[in-house]
Design an enzyme around this catalytic site. Sequence first.
Site, short mmCIF file in Angstrom:
data_model
loop_
_atom_site.label_atom_id
_atom_site.label_comp_id
_atom_site.label_asym_id
_atom_site.label_seq_id
_atom_site.Cartn_x
_atom_site.Cartn_y
_atom_site.Cartn_z
N HIS A 83 0.83 -1.21 0.00
CA HIS A 83 0.00 0.00 0.00
C HIS A 83 0.86 1.26 0.00
O HIS A 83 1.99 1.25 0.51
CB HIS A 83 -0.99 0.01 1.17
CG HIS A 83 -0.36 0.13 2.54
ND1 HIS A 83 -0.14 1.34 3.14
CD2 HIS A 83 0.07 -0.81 3.41
CE1 HIS A 83 0.41 1.13 4.34
NE2 HIS A 83 0.55 -0.16 4.52
N ASP A 85 -0.62 4.46 0.81
CA ASP A 85 -1.12 5.50 1.72
C ASP A 85 -0.27 5.46 3.00
O ASP A 85 0.34 4.44 3.30
CB ASP A 85 -2.61 5.30 2.04
CG ASP A 85 -2.90 3.93 2.65
OD1 ASP A 85 -2.41 2.93 2.10
OD2 ASP A 85 -3.60 3.86 3.68
N ASP A 114 6.56 1.69 6.17
CA ASP A 114 5.16 1.26 6.12
C ASP A 114 4.39 2.12 5.13
O ASP A 114 3.85 3.14 5.51
CB ASP A 114 4.54 1.35 7.52
CG ASP A 114 3.09 0.92 7.56
OD1 ASP A 114 2.63 0.28 6.61
OD2 ASP A 114 2.42 1.24 8.56
N GLU A 148 -5.10 1.36 3.21
CA GLU A 148 -4.77 0.32 4.19
C GLU A 148 -4.80 0.89 5.61
O GLU A 148 -5.21 0.21 6.54
CB GLU A 148 -3.39 -0.28 3.89
CG GLU A 148 -3.09 -1.56 4.67
CD GLU A 148 -2.58 -1.35 6.08
OE1 GLU A 148 -2.67 -2.29 6.89
OE2 GLU A 148 -2.08 -0.25 6.39
N GLU A 149 -4.35 2.13 5.76
CA GLU A 149 -4.23 2.69 7.10
C GLU A 149 -5.58 3.06 7.71
O GLU A 149 -5.64 3.38 8.90
CB GLU A 149 -3.31 3.92 7.07
CG GLU A 149 -1.89 3.63 6.62
CD GLU A 149 -1.11 2.72 7.59
OE1 GLU A 149 -1.67 2.33 8.64
OE2 GLU A 149 0.05 2.40 7.28
N ASP A 172 4.21 -6.13 4.30
CA ASP A 172 3.72 -5.02 5.12
C ASP A 172 3.81 -5.34 6.60
O ASP A 172 2.99 -4.89 7.38
CB ASP A 172 2.27 -4.69 4.72
CG ASP A 172 1.78 -3.39 5.33
OD1 ASP A 172 2.62 -2.52 5.64
OD2 ASP A 172 0.56 -3.24 5.52
N HIS A 439 4.58 4.41 11.78
CA HIS A 439 3.60 5.33 12.39
C HIS A 439 4.26 6.28 13.41
O HIS A 439 3.56 6.97 14.14
CB HIS A 439 2.45 4.57 13.09
CG HIS A 439 1.65 3.74 12.15
ND1 HIS A 439 0.36 3.34 12.43
CD2 HIS A 439 1.92 3.22 10.94
CE1 HIS A 439 -0.11 2.59 11.43
NE2 HIS A 439 0.85 2.52 10.51
ZN LIG Z 1 1.14 -0.95 6.36
#
Ligand SMILES: [Zn+2]
Length: 473
Positions: A83, A85, A114, A148-149, A172, A439
């Site tokens: 992903h 995003d 990520d 995805e997030e 991921d 994150h």
């Molecule tokens: Zn991810």
Amino acid sequence: MDYKGLVGQYKDALISDLFGLLEIESVKGEPAKNAPVGEGPKAALDYMMSLGERDSMVSKEVDSLAGHLELGSGDKLFGILGHVDVVPPGNGWDTNPFNPVLEDGEIIARGVQDDKGPTMAAYYALKILKEQGMDFKYRTRLIIGTDEESDWQCTDAYFKSEEMPDAGFAPDAAFPIIHGEKGITTFNIIQKHTPLDEEEPNIELKVLISGERYNMVPEEAEAKLKVLQNMSEVIQSFEDFLRRDDTEGEYEIDNGFLKLGIKGQSAHGSTPEAGVNAGFILLKFLNELNLDNNATAFVKFANSKIIGNFDGEKFGMAHSHEELGETSVNTGMINYTEVDGGIFGVNLRYPEGLDFESGLRDFEDSIYEEGFVIEDVTRQEPHYVDKNDPLVSVLLDSYRNHVEDDTEPFTIGGGTYARTLEKGVAFGAMFKDTADTMHQKNERMKVEELLLATEIYLEALHRICVKGEMDED
Ligand SMILES: [Zn+2]
């Protein structure tokens, strides 16, 4: 094939294409025309599509939410799911999160770990195979999502119209392989009516509040009480309670109300026993008091069905699976008001073999008499690929050819992107010693790890999609 040598030749191109992707602020935003999750994620998707077109891959976008790049021919399809995003950058960065820098062998930017770095590693594995002029036994598809997030609208839309790969992986999470994930559910247990009780209460419970999220153990709990008689006795018993259990807490008298606060220890909802649920502690104390009827029903219920129910036993939903482990229950939110009664927000995770729906129905039947019902149920099924499946063995072997590490494939209580594939596992791209900065501020990935992941993906794709090793045994 000299996987390492080949990837080395592409190093500069890989980093430069990755920088281009990292520069796009692909945080979810307001829906716009042809950009249902915002302009940023759509731009990142377009960027990947344009790389594929530049490199003569077949490209297809689906509903401006997802897309794929494909190589090879044949009936069978192998998928890699990444992903583009990212979560919002947050504060405290030493650099601009969307202006990637390469410093001391590390790339620093939002999304590099990520999942833009791992997605680009997978992309280059495809590109290198293609440029080697290989004949494919599987069509090989890099599927790219943009939500995805948040809500996984991307994979929902994609698999509504597109073919499900026969097998695949999501780069991921972490190496070596996550081959199983528990089912993840949330629901609310809501107090509807209170059986009448004739006793004279001394204390009215006005409000209780603890926790904000299903998937976290509440760190704090607060209650507001109206004590009709002997306030000092109640305070004394609260102090005794704190001392007895060595608990951190405080009280305050505010406008004639007694306010109580408890401090616990936060933890992720998949490991509730690793934390200390502040709400549980407060409810244990309240259970010692002579509360009003409605509050008594709420507190008694909590003490019989909620507190300490980490394995689902008190719901009649305990279950154990050899590899996926046991049911886990986190009560992430506990709320009570005098007017609306009580509500428990539950995050229950379960292994294969438990019939969740009928278990929940039986539990609901059993609590009706006590005045509680269950509402707002959400659920994701458990996800599991046998450890002996050829998919797992070829991936594991490809990994071990590049990394000295005997770690076995493992299972988790959380959910990875791999669960959207029918037969899919999470495969990288964090290594054993990688600092997990997903994150977080100053998110980073070592160039060395980026190249190593690319080598592993290249070998895995070569063996599965060109040599057909998954179909041998
Ligand atoms: Zn991810």
